[in-house]
Design a protein around this motif. Sequence first.
Motif, PDB file in Angstrom:
ATOM      1  N   SER A   7      -2.953  -2.497  30.022  1.00 12.58           N
ATOM      2  CA  SER A   7      -3.381  -2.430  28.620  1.00 12.58           C
ATOM      3  C   SER A   7      -4.159  -1.149  28.342  1.00 12.58           C
ATOM      4  O   SER A   7      -3.976  -0.524  27.291  1.00 12.58           O
ATOM      5  CB  SER A   7      -4.253  -3.641  28.279  1.00 12.58           C
ATOM      6  OG  SER A   7      -3.496  -4.839  28.344  1.00 12.58           O
ATOM      7  N   ARG A   8      -4.977  -0.740  29.288  1.00 13.40           N
ATOM      8  CA  ARG A   8      -5.737   0.500  29.108  1.00 13.40           C
ATOM      9  C   ARG A   8      -4.790   1.709  29.101  1.00 13.40           C
ATOM     10  O   ARG A   8      -4.981   2.650  28.326  1.00 13.40           O
ATOM     11  CB  ARG A   8      -6.793   0.639  30.202  1.00 13.40           C
ATOM     12  CG  ARG A   8      -7.928  -0.362  30.073  1.00 13.40           C
ATOM     13  CD  ARG A   8      -8.954  -0.202  31.191  1.00 13.40           C
ATOM     14  NE  ARG A   8      -9.833  -1.343  31.296  1.00 13.40           N
ATOM     15  CZ  ARG A   8     -10.905  -1.568  30.546  1.00 13.40           C
ATOM     16  NH1 ARG A   8     -11.232  -0.710  29.603  1.00 13.40           N
ATOM     17  NH2 ARG A   8     -11.653  -2.637  30.730  1.00 13.40           N
ATOM     18  N   SER A  11      -3.086   1.808  25.826  1.00 17.28           N
ATOM     19  CA  SER A  11      -4.056   2.253  24.823  1.00 17.28           C
ATOM     20  C   SER A  11      -4.218   3.769  24.866  1.00 17.28           C
ATOM     21  O   SER A  11      -4.318   4.432  23.826  1.00 17.28           O
ATOM     22  CB  SER A  11      -5.402   1.562  25.040  1.00 17.28           C
ATOM     23  OG  SER A  11      -5.295   0.180  24.759  1.00 17.28           O
ATOM     24  N   THR A  14      -1.223   5.247  23.207  1.00 13.54           N
ATOM     25  CA  THR A  14      -1.344   5.106  21.759  1.00 13.54           C
ATOM     26  C   THR A  14      -2.329   6.128  21.199  1.00 13.54           C
ATOM     27  O   THR A  14      -2.117   6.684  20.110  1.00 13.54           O
ATOM     28  CB  THR A  14      -1.774   3.671  21.381  1.00 13.54           C
ATOM     29  OG1 THR A  14      -0.789   2.753  21.856  1.00 13.54           O
ATOM     30  CG2 THR A  14      -1.918   3.512  19.883  1.00 13.54           C
ATOM     31  N   ASP A  53      -5.165   4.452  15.114  1.00  9.75           N
ATOM     32  CA  ASP A  53      -4.749   4.377  16.513  1.00  9.75           C
ATOM     33  C   ASP A  53      -5.800   4.939  17.456  1.00  9.75           C
ATOM     34  O   ASP A  53      -5.994   4.410  18.559  1.00  9.75           O
ATOM     35  CB  ASP A  53      -3.408   5.078  16.709  1.00  9.75           C
ATOM     36  CG  ASP A  53      -2.254   4.288  16.109  1.00  9.75           C
ATOM     37  OD1 ASP A  53      -2.472   3.135  15.685  1.00  9.75           O
ATOM     38  OD2 ASP A  53      -1.136   4.821  16.063  1.00  9.75           O
ATOM     39  N   SER A  57      -7.527   2.464  20.052  1.00  9.27           N
ATOM     40  CA  SER A  57      -7.279   2.897  21.427  1.00  9.27           C
ATOM     41  C   SER A  57      -8.566   3.157  22.191  1.00  9.27           C
ATOM     42  O   SER A  57      -8.646   2.886  23.396  1.00  9.27           O
ATOM     43  CB  SER A  57      -6.401   4.144  21.446  1.00  9.27           C
ATOM     44  OG  SER A  57      -5.133   3.837  20.923  1.00  9.27           O
ATOM     45  N   GLY A  60      -9.565   0.007  23.404  1.00  9.23           N
ATOM     46  CA  GLY A  60      -8.638  -0.435  24.437  1.00  9.23           C
ATOM     47  C   GLY A  60      -8.788   0.296  25.757  1.00  9.23           C
ATOM     48  O   GLY A  60      -8.477  -0.245  26.811  1.00  9.23           O
ATOM     49  N   ALA A  71      -8.437  -5.389  21.222  1.00  7.24           N
ATOM     50  CA  ALA A  71      -7.783  -4.141  20.796  1.00  7.24           C
ATOM     51  C   ALA A  71      -6.270  -4.261  20.906  1.00  7.24           C
ATOM     52  O   ALA A  71      -5.541  -3.785  20.027  1.00  7.24           O
ATOM     53  CB  ALA A  71      -8.302  -2.970  21.631  1.00  7.24           C
ATOM     54  N   MET A  72      -5.803  -4.878  21.972  1.00 10.21           N
ATOM     55  CA  MET A  72      -4.357  -5.049  22.143  1.00 10.21           C
ATOM     56  C   MET A  72      -3.788  -5.969  21.066  1.00 10.21           C
ATOM     57  O   MET A  72      -2.698  -5.712  20.533  1.00 10.21           O
ATOM     58  CB  MET A  72      -4.058  -5.588  23.539  1.00 10.21           C
ATOM     59  CG  MET A  72      -4.377  -4.618  24.667  1.00 10.21           C
ATOM     60  SD  MET A  72      -3.444  -3.084  24.584  1.00 10.21           S
ATOM     61  CE  MET A  72      -1.865  -3.657  25.222  1.00 10.21           C
ATOM     62  N   ARG A  75      -3.571  -3.930  17.976  1.00  2.64           N
ATOM     63  CA  ARG A  75      -2.475  -2.978  18.114  1.00  2.64           C
ATOM     64  C   ARG A  75      -1.133  -3.652  17.828  1.00  2.64           C
ATOM     65  O   ARG A  75      -0.292  -3.133  17.084  1.00  2.64           O
ATOM     66  CB  ARG A  75      -2.498  -2.406  19.546  1.00  2.64           C
ATOM     67  CG  ARG A  75      -1.298  -1.676  20.004  1.00  2.64           C
ATOM     68  CD  ARG A  75      -1.338  -0.219  19.607  1.00  2.64           C
ATOM     69  NE  ARG A  75      -0.596  -0.068  18.381  1.00  2.64           N
ATOM     70  CZ  ARG A  75      -0.980   0.649  17.337  1.00  2.64           C
ATOM     71  NH1 ARG A  75      -2.086   1.311  17.346  1.00  2.64           N
ATOM     72  NH2 ARG A  75      -0.246   0.732  16.264  1.00  2.64           N
ATOM     73  N   ASN A 109       3.198  -3.570  24.302  1.00  2.00           N
ATOM     74  CA  ASN A 109       1.784  -3.935  24.304  1.00  2.00           C
ATOM     75  C   ASN A 109       1.602  -5.425  24.598  1.00  2.00           C
ATOM     76  O   ASN A 109       0.677  -5.802  25.317  1.00  2.00           O
ATOM     77  CB  ASN A 109       1.127  -3.548  22.979  1.00  2.00           C
ATOM     78  CG  ASN A 109       0.755  -2.092  22.949  1.00  2.00           C
ATOM     79  OD1 ASN A 109      -0.296  -1.709  23.434  1.00  2.00           O
ATOM     80  ND2 ASN A 109       1.623  -1.269  22.399  1.00  2.00           N
TER      81      ASN A 109
END
Length: 119
Positions: A7-8, A11, A14, A53, A57, A60, A71-72, A75, A109
């Motif tokens: 996920s990071r 991010s 993104t 974004d 991000s 994220g 955050a995800m 997104r 995501n």
Amino acid sequence: MPTMKLSRALSAATASYGAYALARPSHLPDALGSQAGDRDGLELLSQSYGVRDLAVSAAGVFGSPRVVKAAMAIRIAADLGDCALLAARTEGDVRRKVMGVTLGWAGLNAVALLVDRKA
């Protein structure tokens, strides 16, 4: 405690798009094949995507696992909203491109979030 690595990473990717959208807002009207009268509004939309974004991000990439999950989710919701709004205003190949990019990124995501939650 989960590290939320995937996920990071998404991010961060993104965030790269956010920076690009701010630096080159003309990419959106170019990609949509917009008419001259729509360019200014689509460039402004591109810049707003960039700001959004980058903000989401940052949470994220740098947030706690709980913040990364939020955050995800934001997104994914934003991409689905982008898909609905842009697909309603486009047609043909452009609509397919819009839907492919937005749904594809939302899907990536979502998968990252699910994988990270299980890790």
